[in-house]
Design a protein around this motif. Structure first.
Motif, PDB file in Angstrom:
ATOM      1  N   TYR A 158      19.061   7.333 -27.695  1.00  0.00           N
ATOM      2  CA  TYR A 158      18.387   8.020 -28.791  1.00  0.00           C
ATOM      3  C   TYR A 158      18.605   7.260 -30.100  1.00  0.00           C
ATOM      4  O   TYR A 158      17.666   7.028 -30.868  1.00  0.00           O
ATOM      5  CB  TYR A 158      18.904   9.448 -28.924  1.00  0.00           C
ATOM      6  N   GLY A 159      19.841   6.852 -30.347  1.00  0.00           N
ATOM      7  CA  GLY A 159      20.151   6.103 -31.564  1.00  0.00           C
ATOM      8  C   GLY A 159      19.448   4.766 -31.624  1.00  0.00           C
ATOM      9  O   GLY A 159      19.100   4.271 -32.703  1.00  0.00           O
ATOM     10  N   MET A 160      19.220   4.177 -30.460  1.00  0.00           N
ATOM     11  CA  MET A 160      18.495   2.906 -30.392  1.00  0.00           C
ATOM     12  C   MET A 160      17.077   3.087 -30.941  1.00  0.00           C
ATOM     13  O   MET A 160      16.606   2.313 -31.782  1.00  0.00           O
ATOM     14  CB  MET A 160      18.470   2.439 -28.938  1.00  0.00           C
ATOM     15  N   GLY A 161      16.390   4.129 -30.450  1.00  0.00           N
ATOM     16  CA  GLY A 161      15.052   4.410 -30.941  1.00  0.00           C
ATOM     17  C   GLY A 161      15.051   4.822 -32.400  1.00  0.00           C
ATOM     18  O   GLY A 161      14.180   4.417 -33.182  1.00  0.00           O
ATOM     19  N   LEU A 162      16.053   5.612 -32.773  1.00  0.00           N
ATOM     20  CA  LEU A 162      16.156   6.079 -34.158  1.00  0.00           C
ATOM     21  C   LEU A 162      16.299   4.904 -35.119  1.00  0.00           C
ATOM     22  O   LEU A 162      15.599   4.821 -36.143  1.00  0.00           O
ATOM     23  CB  LEU A 162      17.351   7.017 -34.288  1.00  0.00           C
ATOM     24  N   ASN A 163      17.191   3.974 -34.802  1.00  0.00           N
ATOM     25  CA  ASN A 163      17.431   2.849 -35.699  1.00  0.00           C
ATOM     26  C   ASN A 163      16.253   1.889 -35.729  1.00  0.00           C
ATOM     27  O   ASN A 163      15.946   1.304 -36.776  1.00  0.00           O
ATOM     28  CB  ASN A 163      18.720   2.130 -35.298  1.00  0.00           C
ATOM     29  N   ALA A 164      15.582   1.723 -34.585  1.00  0.00           N
ATOM     30  CA  ALA A 164      14.373   0.896 -34.573  1.00  0.00           C
ATOM     31  C   ALA A 164      13.302   1.518 -35.457  1.00  0.00           C
ATOM     32  O   ALA A 164      12.630   0.825 -36.239  1.00  0.00           O
ATOM     33  CB  ALA A 164      13.858   0.748 -33.144  1.00  0.00           C
ATOM     34  N   GLY A 165      13.147   2.841 -35.362  1.00  0.00           N
ATOM     35  CA  GLY A 165      12.156   3.535 -36.170  1.00  0.00           C
ATOM     36  C   GLY A 165      12.432   3.452 -37.653  1.00  0.00           C
ATOM     37  O   GLY A 165      11.514   3.255 -38.457  1.00  0.00           O
ATOM     38  N   HIS A 166      13.698   3.598 -38.018  1.00  0.00           N
ATOM     39  CA  HIS A 166      14.030   3.525 -39.444  1.00  0.00           C
ATOM     40  C   HIS A 166      13.887   2.111 -39.984  1.00  0.00           C
ATOM     41  O   HIS A 166      13.475   1.917 -41.140  1.00  0.00           O
ATOM     42  CB  HIS A 166      15.440   4.058 -39.687  1.00  0.00           C
ATOM     43  N   TYR A 167      14.211   1.117 -39.175  1.00  0.00           N
ATOM     44  CA  TYR A 167      14.033  -0.267 -39.629  1.00  0.00           C
ATOM     45  C   TYR A 167      12.556  -0.545 -39.904  1.00  0.00           C
ATOM     46  O   TYR A 167      12.187  -1.072 -40.971  1.00  0.00           O
ATOM     47  CB  TYR A 167      14.573  -1.239 -38.581  1.00  0.00           C
ATOM     48  N   ILE A 168      11.720  -0.183 -38.933  1.00  0.00           N
ATOM     49  CA  ILE A 168      10.280  -0.380 -39.112  1.00  0.00           C
ATOM     50  C   ILE A 168       9.768   0.468 -40.275  1.00  0.00           C
ATOM     51  O   ILE A 168       8.955   0.015 -41.090  1.00  0.00           O
ATOM     52  CB  ILE A 168       9.532  -0.045 -37.806  1.00  0.00           C
ATOM     53  N   GLY A 169      10.260   1.707 -40.368  1.00  0.00           N
ATOM     54  CA  GLY A 169       9.835   2.588 -41.443  1.00  0.00           C
ATOM     55  C   GLY A 169      10.118   2.019 -42.818  1.00  0.00           C
ATOM     56  O   GLY A 169       9.272   2.085 -43.720  1.00  0.00           O
ATOM     57  N   GLU A 170      11.289   1.434 -42.981  1.00  0.00           N
ATOM     58  CA  GLU A 170      11.638   0.848 -44.274  1.00  0.00           C
ATOM     59  C   GLU A 170      10.779  -0.379 -44.588  1.00  0.00           C
ATOM     60  O   GLU A 170      10.445  -0.621 -45.745  1.00  0.00           O
ATOM     61  CB  GLU A 170      13.120   0.468 -44.291  1.00  0.00           C
ATOM     62  N   LYS A 171      10.420  -1.119 -43.563  1.00  0.00           N
ATOM     63  CA  LYS A 171       9.573  -2.283 -43.778  1.00  0.00           C
ATOM     64  C   LYS A 171       8.143  -1.889 -44.158  1.00  0.00           C
ATOM     65  O   LYS A 171       7.460  -2.618 -44.895  1.00  0.00           O
ATOM     66  CB  LYS A 171       9.531  -3.144 -42.508  1.00  0.00           C
ATOM     67  N   LEU A 172       7.687  -0.735 -43.649  1.00  0.00           N
ATOM     68  CA  LEU A 172       6.292  -0.336 -43.850  1.00  0.00           C
ATOM     69  C   LEU A 172       6.130   0.838 -44.811  1.00  0.00           C
ATOM     70  O   LEU A 172       5.019   1.363 -44.958  1.00  0.00           O
ATOM     71  CB  LEU A 172       5.660   0.039 -42.502  1.00  0.00           C
ATOM     72  N   LYS A 173       7.195   1.249 -45.467  1.00  0.00           N
ATOM     73  CA  LYS A 173       7.125   2.471 -46.268  1.00  0.00           C
ATOM     74  C   LYS A 173       6.128   2.380 -47.428  1.00  0.00           C
ATOM     75  O   LYS A 173       5.637   3.404 -47.907  1.00  0.00           O
ATOM     76  CB  LYS A 173       8.509   2.830 -46.808  1.00  0.00           C
ATOM     77  N   ASP A 174       5.799   1.170 -47.849  1.00  0.00           N
ATOM     78  CA  ASP A 174       4.834   1.004 -48.944  1.00  0.00           C
ATOM     79  C   ASP A 174       3.465   0.554 -48.446  1.00  0.00           C
ATOM     80  O   ASP A 174       2.611   0.159 -49.245  1.00  0.00           O
ATOM     81  CB  ASP A 174       5.369  -0.013 -49.959  1.00  0.00           C
ATOM     82  N   THR A 175       3.257   0.600 -47.130  1.00  0.00           N
ATOM     83  CA  THR A 175       1.973   0.206 -46.539  1.00  0.00           C
ATOM     84  C   THR A 175       1.138   1.451 -46.248  1.00  0.00           C
ATOM     85  O   THR A 175       1.508   2.258 -45.390  1.00  0.00           O
ATOM     86  CB  THR A 175       2.195  -0.574 -45.225  1.00  0.00           C
ATOM     87  N   PRO A 176       0.045   1.630 -46.952  1.00  0.00           N
ATOM     88  CA  PRO A 176      -0.782   2.822 -46.700  1.00  0.00           C
ATOM     89  C   PRO A 176      -1.359   2.818 -45.289  1.00  0.00           C
ATOM     90  O   PRO A 176      -1.765   1.772 -44.770  1.00  0.00           O
ATOM     91  CB  PRO A 176      -1.898   2.696 -47.751  1.00  0.00           C
ATOM     92  N   ASP A 177      -1.364   3.982 -44.660  1.00  0.00           N
ATOM     93  CA  ASP A 177      -1.967   4.154 -43.329  1.00  0.00           C
ATOM     94  C   ASP A 177      -1.471   3.113 -42.326  1.00  0.00           C
ATOM     95  O   ASP A 177      -2.255   2.513 -41.577  1.00  0.00           O
ATOM     96  CB  ASP A 177      -3.491   4.093 -43.431  1.00  0.00           C
ATOM     97  N   ALA A 178      -0.173   2.898 -42.325  1.00  0.00           N
ATOM     98  CA  ALA A 178       0.410   1.919 -41.402  1.00  0.00           C
ATOM     99  C   ALA A 178       0.311   2.419 -39.963  1.00  0.00           C
ATOM    100  O   ALA A 178       0.430   3.617 -39.687  1.00  0.00           O
ATOM    101  CB  ALA A 178       1.861   1.667 -41.778  1.00  0.00           C
ATOM    102  N   LYS A 179       0.128   1.477 -39.050  1.00  0.00           N
ATOM    103  CA  LYS A 179       0.009   1.791 -37.636  1.00  0.00           C
ATOM    104  C   LYS A 179       1.086   1.050 -36.851  1.00  0.00           C
ATOM    105  O   LYS A 179       1.326  -0.134 -37.081  1.00  0.00           O
ATOM    106  CB  LYS A 179      -1.368   1.387 -37.108  1.00  0.00           C
ATOM    107  N   VAL A 180       1.713   1.750 -35.889  1.00  0.00           N
ATOM    108  CA  VAL A 180       2.702   1.113 -35.028  1.00  0.00           C
ATOM    109  C   VAL A 180       2.360   1.397 -33.571  1.00  0.00           C
ATOM    110  O   VAL A 180       1.701   2.391 -33.249  1.00  0.00           O
ATOM    111  CB  VAL A 180       4.139   1.597 -35.331  1.00  0.00           C
TER     112      VAL A 180
END
Length: 346
Positions: A158-180
């Motif tokens: 669970y933590g593996m997915g959580l940390n991957a999501g937060h890493y990607i989230g921080e990279k894309l937090k200023d990208t409107p309508d980002a898709k993953v």
């Protein structure tokens, strides 16, 4: 990297203590200045003590991570003059693995370390060992009953997915309508479902990001290539990919290269040496990987030795070793990849 001055960055952008680091005290020769009571259970250290025979049974090493598990166990046992490691060949056939473990039970090894091919199917064998007076360290894939093991050591899916999501989230937090998109492992495994749940929960913190596709592979290079090709064909544009496993990631990267795509960032999973090298080179889409450290096998040997010698863990107040140890899924990117290179697996 996430902004480490932010609360989220501090929580999800840095590496926490892993199982191996927690158990470093098991092999330390330093005097515990805080232990002045004569009734305190002694902690295991690197000095030769009571001889311990550890039986090690894992599945067939047909995957880079599983091979690394075996190598970590052998290397750790080799550091101790008082440890004899009796290791099986490993098998993905449940009946074969049961037979291998029963042979170790009949040999009356002092402690068993078992990474079951199927936790549910091997539970009765774990129970048999425990009833025979042989403590079991259950590695990674958990048995169905807590009575089948003395201690569990494993990764945080669970933590593996959580940390991957937060890493990607921080990279894309200023990208409107980002898709993953997500390239998962085997959907019939609970660990895959936990990794996906952690990833989805993390993305809830980023309302500008939407997961638009998910494809399940089966942890092989071939499946990674085939399933990634399907994702690329179905999704003409997206901003990030999370791949659950660096072995299947080798195939995924082949498909990405063949498609000529470089318009997104990729985060892997597990910690393969090839992934670390690609991250360090920084000349492709792979920018980070989230650890599922095979060093947990070395920690399992540390704990098995302590169990066999009737000792605890240095640095902890308890007389006995813990009942559970969960490794941390640190995010490895260009900023810290050199630190993790020594534990990258082929």
């Amino acid at each position: 990297m996430p902004d480490l001055t932010s609360r989220r960055g501090l929580l999800f952008g840095t590496a926490a203590v892993s199982a191996g680091a927690l158990l470093a005290g098991c092999t330390s020769n330093e005097k515990d200045e805080g232990n002045t009571g004569s009734s305190q259970q002694p902690a295991a250290d690197g000095k030769p003590g009571k001889a311990v025979t550890i039986g090690f049974a894992g599945p067939q090493a047909d995957h880079g991570w599983l091979n690394a598990i075996n190598e970590q166990a052998r290397a750790r046992a080799g550091k101790y003059a008082d440890v004899t490691l009796d290791i099986t060949e490993g098998s993905n056939d449940t009946a074969t693995q049961i037979g291998q473990i029963e042979t170790l039970i009949n040999k009356k090894v002092d402690v068993l370390v078992i990474l079951p091919a199927d936790g549910a199917a091997l539970t009765q064998t774990g129970l048999k060992a425990m009833r025979a007076g042989i403590p079991v360290v259950n590695l990674d894939r958990v048995f169905s009953s807590p009575q089948a093991f003395r201690c569990w050591v494993g990764g945080d899916n669970y933590g593996m997915g959580l940390n991957a999501g937060h890493y990607i989230g921080e990279k894309l937090k200023d990208t409107p309508d980002a898709k993953v998109v997500e390239l998962a492992g085997l959907d019939n495994l609970e660990l895959t479902r936990q990794r996906t749940k952690g990833f989805d929960d993390a993305l809830k913190n980023y309302p500008n990001i939407k997961k638009v596709a998910r494809q399940a592979a089966d942890f092989t290079v071939e499946s990674g290539q085939a399933k990634m090709a399907q994702l690329l064909q179905a999704q003409s544009a997206f901003d990030a990919l999370w791949n659950h496993d660096d072995d299947q990631g080798v195939g995924a990267l082949r498909a990405i290269d063949q498609a000529g795509r470089d318009d997104f960032l990729m985060v892997g999973g597990a910690g393969a040496l090839s992934a670390f090298e690609a991250i360090k080179a920084d000349d492709g889409v792979l920018k980070a990987t989230v650890l599922y450290p095979p060093t947990m096998a070395a920690s399992a040997i540390d704990l098995a030795r302590a169990l066999g010698q009737g000792k605890g863990v240095s640095g902890l107040a308890e007389f006995e070793i813990p009942s559970q140890v969960t490794a941390y899924s640190a995010v490895v990117d260009k900023s810290n990849v050199d630190q993790y290179m020594p534990i990258g697996f082929d």
